[in-house]
Design a protein around this motif. Structure first.
Motif, mmCIF file in Angstrom:
data_model
loop_
_atom_site.group_PDB
_atom_site.id
_atom_site.type_symbol
_atom_site.label_atom_id
_atom_site.label_comp_id
_atom_site.label_asym_id
_atom_site.label_seq_id
_atom_site.Cartn_x
_atom_site.Cartn_y
_atom_site.Cartn_z
ATOM 1 N N PRO A 49 -9.494 32.681 8.159
ATOM 2 C CA PRO A 49 -8.496 32.315 8.513
ATOM 3 C C PRO A 49 -7.054 32.715 8.656
ATOM 4 N N TRP A 50 -6.319 33.665 7.881
ATOM 5 C CA TRP A 50 -5.357 34.170 8.253
ATOM 6 C C TRP A 50 -5.147 35.371 9.715
ATOM 7 N N ILE A 51 -6.952 35.364 9.682
ATOM 8 C CA ILE A 51 -6.800 36.122 10.798
ATOM 9 C C ILE A 51 -7.253 35.813 11.869
ATOM 10 N N TRP A 52 -7.083 34.753 11.839
ATOM 11 C CA TRP A 52 -7.152 33.887 13.128
ATOM 12 C C TRP A 52 -6.200 32.896 13.167
ATOM 13 N N VAL A 53 -5.322 32.428 12.534
ATOM 14 C CA VAL A 53 -3.861 32.186 12.177
ATOM 15 C C VAL A 53 -2.917 32.920 13.390
ATOM 16 N N GLY A 54 -3.303 34.560 12.347
ATOM 17 C CA GLY A 54 -2.262 35.370 13.389
ATOM 18 C C GLY A 54 -2.951 35.639 14.665
ATOM 19 N N ALA A 55 -3.755 35.655 15.487
ATOM 20 C CA ALA A 55 -3.897 36.039 16.127
ATOM 21 C C ALA A 55 -4.119 34.714 17.832
ATOM 22 N N ILE A 56 -4.272 33.786 16.753
ATOM 23 C CA ILE A 56 -4.314 32.830 18.563
ATOM 24 C C ILE A 56 -2.158 32.151 17.886
ATOM 25 N N GLY A 57 -1.689 32.506 17.103
ATOM 26 C CA GLY A 57 0.387 33.151 16.509
ATOM 27 C C GLY A 57 0.394 34.179 17.742
ATOM 28 N N SER A 58 -0.010 34.980 17.805
ATOM 29 C CA SER A 58 0.066 36.402 18.375
ATOM 30 C C SER A 58 -0.391 35.818 20.246
ATOM 31 N N LEU A 59 -0.415 35.496 20.380
ATOM 32 C CA LEU A 59 -1.015 34.913 21.712
ATOM 33 C C LEU A 59 0.084 33.954 22.044
ATOM 34 N N VAL A 60 0.338 32.840 21.611
ATOM 35 C CA VAL A 60 1.331 32.642 22.098
ATOM 36 C C VAL A 60 2.670 32.552 21.866
ATOM 37 N N SER A 61 2.733 33.689 21.541
ATOM 38 C CA SER A 61 4.089 34.227 21.305
ATOM 39 C C SER A 61 4.021 35.353 22.750
#
Length: 425
Positions: free
Chosen positions: A103-115
């Motif tokens: 779950p954290w990898i998904w949060v990090g991946a999507i948040g990185s894309l947005v950032s």
């Protein structure tokens, strides 16, 4: 009982560990996921930090760009260090049907894309620095759980090979990051989007390759003083070897960055080369170190696993780095710089390939593995800061000869600290 056997017995018995008996064969699928995940985060990070971010800063403020880059680097380094520790702790505590790490990898991946998407559109230096700091938080939401997966899902007999798979992804990504970033120097905003998309791939790769089981059967931690101390504070029990590994890594990173951080000045002020010639040698040394790193990622971990020794290759790597950074002490000529890149490149390649396996082997508590591995990352961050500072002090007070002598000594200190570890062969 391990994560692999969670359905075979009482849920309360699952600790999230994997023993040699639980894993008779090398977990190829997990190793591939580690390599892909490592590649995805570092190729985007280096493409951004080395190429597109400086270009974006120059567009925003061409006059004060150097000061902005320096301030941004300092803030992002602090944020990344804290984020790695805190996210690691929350990952250890996560109870979900998707596991602790995925779950954290998904949060990090999507948040990185947005950032990264917003980085291509900010119009002020303040906005850029703030967005880059937020990106560091999401990036570490990928890194911390990825490395902790080795502790959770890889049996001790295969950790060297799994760490090598992760290092291979890092090596290939590091080599291609700047190349990919440079392709979009004419369209920086689109380049950030491409890097964000590359980062996002880490999430489905983790889901498909890791197939992490539910962590709901793991006992939940009630909020208490002990829980906070265990999960958010430095390790306090059975941590002698853990801290030897931490400070050993710190001294190796000091040796690495004290020379790498001043390589241009070493070539121009110590070897007295013209700037164009210095640029050529920087490219040569960087290529040698990259090739050595990738080559060692293929062989170091499997050999360490076959020998049943993790500490030995780390000590050998430290001594090779010591030889490499010390060689230019003998003569100010390009040959010594080439030899430095060969010895240090081999040493760093072995070290990067096996270091994570050693770190996992000395963890004080498997239940706090992500947090404790995050603290070990302080060694890399601290060495990146302390190395150039030590180099500057040596050069200013004595001269460039002292830089190589001091760097060699710090690498030897690291080797000695690793040799003092008792828990690992």
């Amino acid at each position: 009982m391990s994560a692999q056997n969670v359905n075979a017995g009482s849920p309360s018995e699952w600790t999230g560990k994997t023993s040699n008996d639980d894993q008779p064969h090398f977990p190829t699928r997990i190793a591939i996921g580690l390599a892909i995940g490592a590649f995805c985060w570092i190729v985007a990070y280096l493409g951004a930090v080395a190429v597109l971010l400086p270009a974006r800063v120059a567009e925003i403020d061409s006059v004060d760009k150097a000061a902005i880059i320096a301030l941004n680097s300092t803030i992002s380094m602090v944020v990344a260090t804290i984020a790695n520790l805190i996210i690691g702790a929350f990952s250890d505590l996560t109870r979900s049907r998707f596991g602790r790490r995925t779950p954290w990898i998904w949060v990090g991946a999507i948040g990185s894309l947005v950032s990264l998407f917003y980085l291509g559109r900010v119009t002020t230096a303040t906005g850029l620095i703030a967005t880059w700091a937020i990106y560091q938080i999401f990036l570490n939401a990928i890194i911390a759980p990825l490395i902790a997966t080795i502790a959770d899902r890889i049996a001790p007999r295969y950790r060297g090979s799994a760490a090598s798979a992760y290092a291979l992804g890092v090596g290939v990504g590091a080599g291609l990051g700047q190349v990919i970033g440079a392709q979009f120097i004419g369209d920086i905003s689109f380049g950030f989007i491409i890097l964000g998309v590359l980062t996002v791939i880490s999430a489905p790769a983790a889901s498909f390759c890791f197939r992490e089981l539910s962590s709901l059967p793991m006992p939940k931690k009630t909020f208490s003083r002990k829980m906070v101390l265990d999960h958010f504070v430095f390790a306090r029990h059975d941590a002698r070897d853990y801290y030897l590994a931490l400070f050993g890594k710190f001294f190796i990173m000091v040796a690495k960055f004290s020379v790498q951080g001043y390589i241009l000045y070493i070539l121009t002020d110590y070897l007295l080369l013209e700037r164009s010639e210095a640029g050529r040698y920087i490219s040569i040394t960087a290529t040698i170190i990259m090739i050595a790193g990738i080559a060692m990622a293929f062989v170091s971990g499997p050999i360490a696993d076959k020998l049943g020794r993790i500490k030995l290759p780390v000590v050998l790597a430290s001594l090779l780095i010591a030889v490499g950074v010390f060689l230019p002490y003998f003569a100010p000529n390009p040959t010594m710089i080439i030899l430095y890149s060969v010895f240090a490149g081999l040493g760093l390649g072995i070290f990067n390939a096996v270091d994570q396996a050693l770190n996992i082997a000395v963890l004080p508590d498997p239940e706090t593995s992500a947090k404790d591995l995050g603290i070990l990352n302080f060694a890399a961050t601290g060495g990146q800061i302390a190395g150039p500072l030590l180099a500057a002090a040596a050069i200013t007070t004595v001269g460039y000869h002292a830089l190589f002598l001091v760097s060699g000594c710090t690498a030897i200190i690291g080797a000695i600290l690793f040799m003092m570890i008792r828990r690992v062969r």
